[in-house]
Design an enzyme around this catalytic site. Structure first.
Site, short mmCIF file in Angstrom:
data_model
loop_
_atom_site.label_atom_id
_atom_site.label_comp_id
_atom_site.label_asym_id
_atom_site.label_seq_id
_atom_site.Cartn_x
_atom_site.Cartn_y
_atom_site.Cartn_z
N CYS A 89 0.81 -1.23 0.00
CA CYS A 89 0.00 0.00 0.00
C CYS A 89 0.84 1.27 0.00
O CYS A 89 0.33 2.35 -0.33
CB CYS A 89 -0.93 0.01 1.21
SG CYS A 89 -1.88 -1.50 1.39
N HIS A 380 -8.80 2.81 -2.59
CA HIS A 380 -7.42 2.42 -2.28
C HIS A 380 -6.81 1.56 -3.40
O HIS A 380 -6.70 0.35 -3.26
CB HIS A 380 -7.40 1.67 -0.95
CG HIS A 380 -6.08 1.13 -0.54
ND1 HIS A 380 -4.88 1.76 -0.86
CD2 HIS A 380 -5.75 0.02 0.18
CE1 HIS A 380 -3.88 1.06 -0.36
NE2 HIS A 380 -4.38 0.00 0.27
N CYS A 411 0.04 2.15 6.47
CA CYS A 411 0.37 0.79 6.90
C CYS A 411 0.35 -0.12 5.68
O CYS A 411 -0.32 0.17 4.69
CB CYS A 411 -0.64 0.31 7.94
SG CYS A 411 -2.36 0.34 7.35
#
Length: 425
Positions: A89, A380, A411
């Protein structure tokens, strides 16, 4: 301060974001990324970046150096080098850190950084045994050899590898890991839904106020993020069933308080003071003061907990407290993960025994967090989120008084994460 020690971020551009198999399902990673790169290059008025990085997390056998392929298709001067990055991510955020270390004020002054994800075009692969058998079959020189090889193929070898969002070592999905974190930190369902509701409300408000107008370009006929909901309420969120723990009766993570699988691409500029001269003066820019990249033991700590370790270390290094930060941009992989981080940051015991910071950082100012929404509402796309969240932070922070500070945290799978300290200057 020497040119090498002063690094700047200037806000970039991105596509709208859409749920997997939704409004951006037709373009692949190139169809999403190339328009962003071209729009970024148009801002230079004929000048060039010194190098480009681009990243994506979902694997594809059609390319190895994605960044180079995207740059070639975008029509960039082919003498400009480009390379691909991957860190789950935080892919395009760690690219910013890499670029910051490469820029030196002596000819390397401006980098175009970004990433994308086309979750609607994730490639399904053959299992390794089947793939090896098929490769050897194609190499056979006669029909007889191929007939004999048919006997070598076992039924158990005939399977497909479908990419998932599960951690390879643990076999658990990010949502399953976060359910464990939520139970460990006693994070309640209602608190998660309140974070999710605020994310949607702030994102919708940001669009209505025009905040995103200078950050988002239309792609494939889509001009606005398709995920934020204008009609969601706590009552509606409360009716959703748990998505990851459906059997214990204690599951709290739902589709409403978790970020969705998303299509999209985003970019940002990283520059020295000299590099800023190539950019339009109207572009918001802030200083990258410091950063953290780290990891935790995934067997004994929460998989998505690392920012709770990195943030206090970064603050302590600069003698700052939580309320010394005027803007917080925390990636919302899950509302529960955000609340775990906040709870940990407000715990002197966690700070001392886990993060190694022997000081009370005070109350976390939730009213300063994600003022224009976060990943639960915006979406996302793994490779794009770093550039998206940083550009958002740059634009918001640049409008604040000189000396105002921002913390941006992400994270990632694997127990890793990234944190950046920015300053308006």
């Amino acid at each position: 301060m020497s040119p090498r020690s002063e690094i700047w971020l200037a806000s970039g551009l991105r596509t709208p974001f859409a749920k997997v198999d939704g409004g951006l399902s037709k373009p692949d990673i190139f169809g999403l990324s190339v328009p962003v790169v071209q729009a970024m290059l148009a801002q230079l008025g004929g000048q060039k970046p010194d190098f480009v990085t681009w990243g994506a997390v979902a694997p594809d056998l059609g390319w190895s150096n994605l960044a180079r392929e995207i740059c070639v298709e975008a029509g960039i001067d082919q003498t400009i080098p480009s390379f691909t990055t991957i860190l789950a991510c935080a892919t395009s955020m760690v690219s910013v850190f890499a670029a910051a270390g490469m820029l030196d004020g002596r000819g390397r002054d401006l980098a175009l950084i970004g990433g994308g994800e086309s979750m609607s075009h994730v490639q399904v692969g053959l299992g390794h045994r089947l793939s090896n058998w098929l490769r050897h079959m194609m190499q056979a020189r006669s029909l007889g050899q191929r007939v004999r090889m048919l006997g070598d193929l076992k039924w158990k070898d005939i399977r497909l590898d479908v990419p998932t969002v599960a951690n390879r070592a643990t076999g658990k999905s990010m949502g399953e890991h976060t359910e464990e974190m939520a139970k460990s930190w006693n994070i309640q369902r209602k608190d998660q839904d309140e974070i999710a509701l605020a994310s949607h409300q702030k994102t919708v408000d940001g669009w209505n106020r025009g905040f995103f107008d200078s950050l988002v370009i239309p792609v494939a006929g889509v001009a606005r993020d398709l995920i934020p909901r204008t009609d969601t309420t706590l009552e509606k969120l409360g009716h959703l069933q748990p998505s990851f723990d459906r059997t214990s009766g204690k599951g709290t993570l739902t589709a409403g308080n978790s970020s969705p699988l998303t299509d999209g691409a985003a970019a940002i500029w990283v520059a020295t003071a000299k590099g800023l001269d190539r950019l339009p003066s109207s572009l918001p820019r802030v200083r990258l003061v410091d950063w953290e990249l780290g990891a935790v033991d995934i067997w004994h700590e929460g998989l998505l907990m690392w920012p709770a370790y990195g943030i206090p270390r970064l603050l302590a290094r600069h003698n700052l407290t939580l309320t010394d930060i005027q803007l917080w941009e925390i990636h919302e992989a899950f509302a529960a993960q955000v609340l775990c981080h906040i709870t940990a940051l407000e715990s002197p015991t966690f700070l001392r025994n886990k993060a190694g910071v022997d000081r009370d950082l005070g109350r976390f100012p939730r009213e300063r967090m994600n003022p224009n929404g976060g990943s639960v509402a915006i979406g996302h796309p793994f490779g794009a989120t770093g550039a998206r969240i940083l550009s958002q932070a740059v634009k918001e922070l640049a409008a604040m008084p000189r000396g105002s500070r921002a913390i941006v945290s992400i994270c990632t799978d694997g127990g890793e994460g990234t944190v950046a300290l920015l300053e308006a200057a």
